[in-house]
Design a protein around this motif. Structure first.
Motif, short mmCIF file in Angstrom:
data_model
loop_
_atom_site.label_atom_id
_atom_site.label_comp_id
_atom_site.label_asym_id
_atom_site.label_seq_id
_atom_site.Cartn_x
_atom_site.Cartn_y
_atom_site.Cartn_z
N MET A 17 3.48 22.93 -17.70
CA MET A 17 4.07 24.10 -17.92
C MET A 17 4.90 24.22 -18.60
N LYS A 18 6.42 23.10 -18.80
CA LYS A 18 7.01 22.66 -19.87
C LYS A 18 6.49 22.44 -21.17
N GLN A 19 5.11 22.18 -21.02
CA GLN A 19 4.75 21.73 -23.41
C GLN A 19 4.18 23.13 -23.68
N GLN A 20 4.43 24.20 -22.46
CA GLN A 20 3.85 25.87 -22.46
C GLN A 20 4.91 26.86 -23.30
N GLU A 21 4.17 27.29 -23.90
CA GLU A 21 5.54 28.33 -24.12
C GLU A 21 5.70 29.18 -23.32
N GLN A 22 7.32 30.14 -23.21
CA GLN A 22 7.79 30.88 -22.88
C GLN A 22 7.26 31.95 -21.49
N SER A 23 5.99 32.31 -22.35
CA SER A 23 6.06 33.28 -21.50
C SER A 23 4.49 32.64 -21.30
N THR A 24 4.07 31.75 -21.51
CA THR A 24 2.68 31.11 -20.75
C THR A 24 3.11 31.02 -19.03
N GLN A 25 4.83 29.92 -19.20
CA GLN A 25 5.51 29.69 -18.11
C GLN A 25 4.94 31.12 -17.98
N ASN A 26 6.11 31.99 -17.10
CA ASN A 26 6.12 33.29 -16.88
C ASN A 26 4.72 33.75 -16.24
N SER A 27 3.62 33.84 -17.11
CA SER A 27 2.50 33.51 -16.55
C SER A 27 2.12 33.21 -15.39
N ILE A 28 2.17 31.67 -15.32
CA ILE A 28 2.23 31.17 -14.15
C ILE A 28 2.10 30.76 -12.97
N LYS A 29 4.17 31.38 -13.63
CA LYS A 29 4.26 31.58 -11.71
C LYS A 29 4.79 32.65 -11.40
N ASN A 30 4.47 34.09 -12.20
CA ASN A 30 3.80 34.97 -11.82
C ASN A 30 2.79 34.94 -10.57
N LYS A 31 1.58 34.40 -11.43
CA LYS A 31 0.29 34.35 -10.24
C LYS A 31 0.39 33.58 -9.31
N VAL A 32 1.29 32.02 -8.84
CA VAL A 32 1.88 31.93 -7.93
C VAL A 32 2.57 32.49 -6.79
N SER A 33 2.25 32.73 -5.56
CA SER A 33 2.75 33.28 -4.78
C SER A 33 4.35 32.82 -3.89
N THR A 34 4.88 33.46 -3.21
CA THR A 34 5.78 32.86 -3.12
C THR A 34 6.02 32.20 -2.00
N GLU A 35 5.28 32.31 -0.96
CA GLU A 35 5.31 30.98 -0.71
C GLU A 35 4.35 29.93 -0.66
N SER A 36 3.45 29.83 -1.42
CA SER A 36 2.86 28.96 -2.09
C SER A 36 4.20 28.31 -2.59
N ALA A 37 5.17 28.94 -3.75
CA ALA A 37 6.14 28.13 -4.78
C ALA A 37 7.28 27.79 -2.77
N ALA A 38 7.36 28.24 -2.16
CA ALA A 38 7.81 27.43 -0.73
C ALA A 38 7.46 26.27 -0.97
N LEU A 39 6.21 26.43 -0.26
CA LEU A 39 5.40 25.28 0.43
C LEU A 39 5.89 23.99 -0.77
N MET A 40 5.42 24.41 -1.90
CA MET A 40 5.46 23.14 -2.82
C MET A 40 6.99 22.84 -3.03
N GLN A 41 8.36 23.63 -2.79
CA GLN A 41 9.77 23.85 -2.71
C GLN A 41 9.75 21.97 -1.55
N SER A 42 9.62 22.66 -0.60
CA SER A 42 9.84 21.99 0.61
C SER A 42 9.17 21.09 0.18
N LEU A 43 7.28 20.41 0.11
CA LEU A 43 6.24 19.26 0.06
C LEU A 43 7.64 18.47 -0.94
#
Length: 127
Positions: free
Chosen positions: A96-122
């Motif tokens: 993600m760091k290597q991608q353009e900002q628009s690609t980063q936003n696209s990836i972030k939007n595809k990850v559900s809030t539950e998955s993001a919370a789980l990843m942060q907890s892990l």
């Protein structure tokens, strides 16, 4: 030990015997008194039920040891899965760091809030 005997209706002598066999665990105070956790009440009920069903104390002890082994295996498997997830998340973050900002936003939007919370907890648990 007296409280435990009173609550469960099992004699102090029997509780002492179970402790010496390794069926119950007790903590020692600085004055050498035995303290039992609240889990000991349930453990005593399990022991008495198993005895009532015809199991010997040795068989009961073996059953508890076997149960403990499975718990250790489960914890080990969970740690392995967490390490794998950590590696995958690290790789994803690097990509993600290597991608353009628009690609980063696209990836972030595809990850559900539950998955993001789980990843942060892990990540918090792993680090």
């Amino acid at each position: 030990m007296g409280e435990l005997a009173e609550i469960t209706g099992i004699t102090k002598r029997t509780i002492d015997y179970y402790t010496n066999l390794g069926l119950l665990k007790a903590e020692r105070s600085t004055s050498n008194y035995r303290y039992y956790s609240s889990d000991s009440i349930e453990r005593l009920r399990e022991i008495e039920e198993m005895k009532a069903n015809g199991m010997s104390l040795q068989d009961i002890k073996y059953s508890f040891e076997k149960e403990h082994q499975y718990e250790e295996i489960d914890i080990h498997e969970i740690r392995l899965h967490m390490q794998t997830l950590q590696s995958e998340v690290t790789t994803l973050l690097e990509q993600m760091k290597q991608q353009e900002q628009s690609t980063q936003n696209s990836i972030k939007n595809k990850v559900s809030t539950e998955s993001a919370a789980l990843m942060q907890s892990l990540l918090l648990l792993i680090t």
